[in-house]
Design an enzyme around this catalytic site. Sequence first.
Site, PDB file in Angstrom:
ATOM      1  N   TYR A 144       0.200   4.412 -51.972  1.00 53.00           N
ATOM      2  CA  TYR A 144      -0.976   5.451 -52.274  1.00 53.00           C
ATOM      3  C   TYR A 144      -2.178   5.010 -52.669  1.00 53.00           C
ATOM      4  CZ  TYR A 144      -1.677  10.076 -55.132  1.00 53.00           C
ATOM      5  OH  TYR A 144      -2.463  10.754 -55.757  1.00 53.00           O
ATOM      6  N   ASP A 239      -6.190  -2.883 -53.743  1.00 50.30           N
ATOM      7  CA  ASP A 239      -6.317  -1.694 -54.612  1.00 50.30           C
ATOM      8  C   ASP A 239      -5.282  -1.749 -55.935  1.00 50.30           C
ATOM      9  OD1 ASP A 239      -5.194   2.048 -54.831  1.00 50.30           O
ATOM     10  OD2 ASP A 239      -5.665   0.892 -56.083  1.00 50.30           O
ATOM     11  N   LYS A 267      -5.525   2.663 -65.009  1.00 47.64           N
ATOM     12  CA  LYS A 267      -4.320   2.529 -65.452  1.00 47.64           C
ATOM     13  C   LYS A 267      -4.557   1.766 -66.330  1.00 47.64           C
ATOM     14  CE  LYS A 267      -1.639   4.540 -61.413  1.00 47.64           C
ATOM     15  NZ  LYS A 267      -0.285   5.099 -61.810  1.00 47.64           N
TER      16      LYS A 267
HETATM   17  P1  KE4 Z   1      -5.041   8.392 -60.517  1.00 49.90           P
HETATM   18  O1  KE4 Z   1      -5.851   9.010 -59.201  1.00 49.90           O
HETATM   19  O2  KE4 Z   1      -4.211   8.782 -60.420  1.00 49.90           O
HETATM   20  O3  KE4 Z   1      -6.020   7.917 -61.423  1.00 49.90           O
HETATM   21  O4  KE4 Z   1      -4.619   6.967 -59.209  1.00 49.90           O
HETATM   22  C1  KE4 Z   1      -4.611   7.112 -57.725  1.00 49.90           C
HETATM   23  C2  KE4 Z   1      -3.943   5.752 -57.040  1.00 49.90           C
HETATM   24  C3  KE4 Z   1      -4.840   5.018 -56.821  1.00 49.90           C
HETATM   25  N1  KE4 Z   1      -3.813   3.480 -56.106  1.00 49.90           N
HETATM   26  C4  KE4 Z   1      -2.665   3.463 -56.407  1.00 49.90           C
HETATM   27  C5  KE4 Z   1      -2.119   2.046 -56.393  1.00 49.90           C
HETATM   28  C6  KE4 Z   1      -1.463   4.452 -57.366  1.00 49.90           C
HETATM   29  O5  KE4 Z   1      -0.514   3.765 -57.804  1.00 49.90           O
HETATM   30  C7  KE4 Z   1      -2.541   5.784 -57.584  1.00 49.90           C
HETATM   31  C8  KE4 Z   1      -1.677   6.738 -58.463  1.00 49.90           C
HETATM   32  N2  KE4 Z   1      -0.108   6.405 -59.168  1.00 49.90           N
HETATM   33  C9  KE4 Z   1       0.229   7.228 -59.311  1.00 49.90           C
HETATM   34  C10 KE4 Z   1       1.795   7.669 -59.481  1.00 49.90           C
HETATM   35  N3  KE4 Z   1       2.145   6.548 -58.490  1.00 49.90           N
HETATM   36  C11 KE4 Z   1       0.233   8.351 -59.528  1.00 49.90           C
HETATM   37  C12 KE4 Z   1       1.024   9.481 -60.837  1.00 49.90           C
HETATM   38  C13 KE4 Z   1       0.309  10.433 -59.889  1.00 49.90           C
HETATM   39  O6  KE4 Z   1       0.428  10.670 -59.265  1.00 49.90           O
HETATM   40  O7  KE4 Z   1       0.551  12.007 -61.172  1.00 49.90           O
END
Ligand code: KE4
Length: 434
Positions: A144, A239, A267
């Site tokens: 993701y 990523d 994060k």
């Molecule tokens: P954000 O746009 O949510 O800040 O980041 C996206 C993203 C990009 N790359 C990786 C590897 C990520 O894990 C994420 C976001 N992770 C999720 C949890 N697995 C965020 C939690 C959510 O979607 O509420």
Amino acid sequence: MNRSQSEKLWQEALGVLVGGVNSPVRAFRAAGGHPFFVRRGFGPYLEDVDGNRYVDFVLSWGPLAAGHAHPAVLDAVREAIGAGLSYGCPCEAEIRLAQKIRAYFPFAERVRFVSSGTEAVMSAIRLARAATGRNEIIKMDGCYHGHADSLLISAGSGVATLALQDSPGVPADLARLTHTVPYNDADAVSRLLEERGPKIACVIVEPVAGNMGFVLPEPGYLAALRDLTARHGALLIFDEVMTGFRVALGGASTLFGITPDLITLGKVIGGGMPVGAYAGPAALMDQVAPAGPVYQAGTLSGNPVAMAAGLATLETLEKPGVFEQAARRMAELMRGLQERARAAGIAFSAASLGTMGGFFFRGEAPRTMAEAKTSNQSAWRAFFNALLENGVYFAPSPFEACFISTAHGETEQVTVFNAAETAFERAKNFEKTS
Ligand code: KE4
């Protein structure tokens, strides 16, 4: 547990917020039941509006590596807030956080801050397409990378949790430009590059997967991606939004000694405030506006309060022995769960790297999303809810990782292991009699 106040708020939330939440995975759809509403976080704990306390292993999905409301982070934020919330002009804190990131990722000569991991990834993809003049990308099934259109194909995290196929609203003509192959399958990437190499702008990968549950790269996998992309003139994007300052002080690229062309971060570098970043060599990054023609912008990019939170968090992590201690606790946690599962006769595999980890209700650690999906989700659900009832909060989805902070100590470990005894007994009722 009494959750009456949370229930009241949940009903109100459903009347005004889409699905009651502002991010799908928070809705407890995979776990059943309804989410609790938080009154406050402190150290390793969340406290809900009914006064229940939970040892928190979600930590806002990774950012809170120093735990909730760490004094040093709050002090830094208070000082920043005293000078205002946003300038829309350059400020020193942006330089300092970028320099710290570059200190850990030496190949990242240039950094661009944005406000989320999604924004970091979509910008890195645009840069890769511009820099190569190619349009197609390769991602791994179950990884993701945020919710930008090109990446919502066979994605993990909330997309997998809700068992959504590729999201409606992504134009077929755009989706066609994204190819997905199984994680840990370098041959599949090789075949695709042999077939379509001149059209492939980049390969993007979670160097340690945290969105299909926690799945480690097999030995040689990342090196193979590095070699294959270099040979075909495609960029390699790591990523590290989740793995950055989690699998190591630095990231998977530094831990495994592999230099991608671009990294994305988020994060932890924001310490709980909205921050994302993409970074890489000047020759690549200086193609981004205003240094170059690839446009990307953001009103709150490099926000001074967010920079202060990120800097204070990294400074807390880099104090001698602090990160290593937290990583040891994570390893002890996963080992302890594994031992208790084995004692209960439950098919269970747990793993960790640095301060992130995860577990599956299956005997062998999965290597791919397809294998992760074969884990016993009924057993996971029973385990999750039994832990929650006993004051321990893991991600409300089997397709997420878990995280520990520098604030988690011996007391919290005892709490988890005590709760796990009951939780494994509950899960045992769902063991597949193979
Ligand atoms: P954000 O746009 O949510 O800040 O980041 C996206 C993203 C990009 N790359 C990786 C590897 C990520 O894990 C994420 C976001 N992770 C999720 C949890 N697995 C965020 C939690 C959510 O979607 O509420």
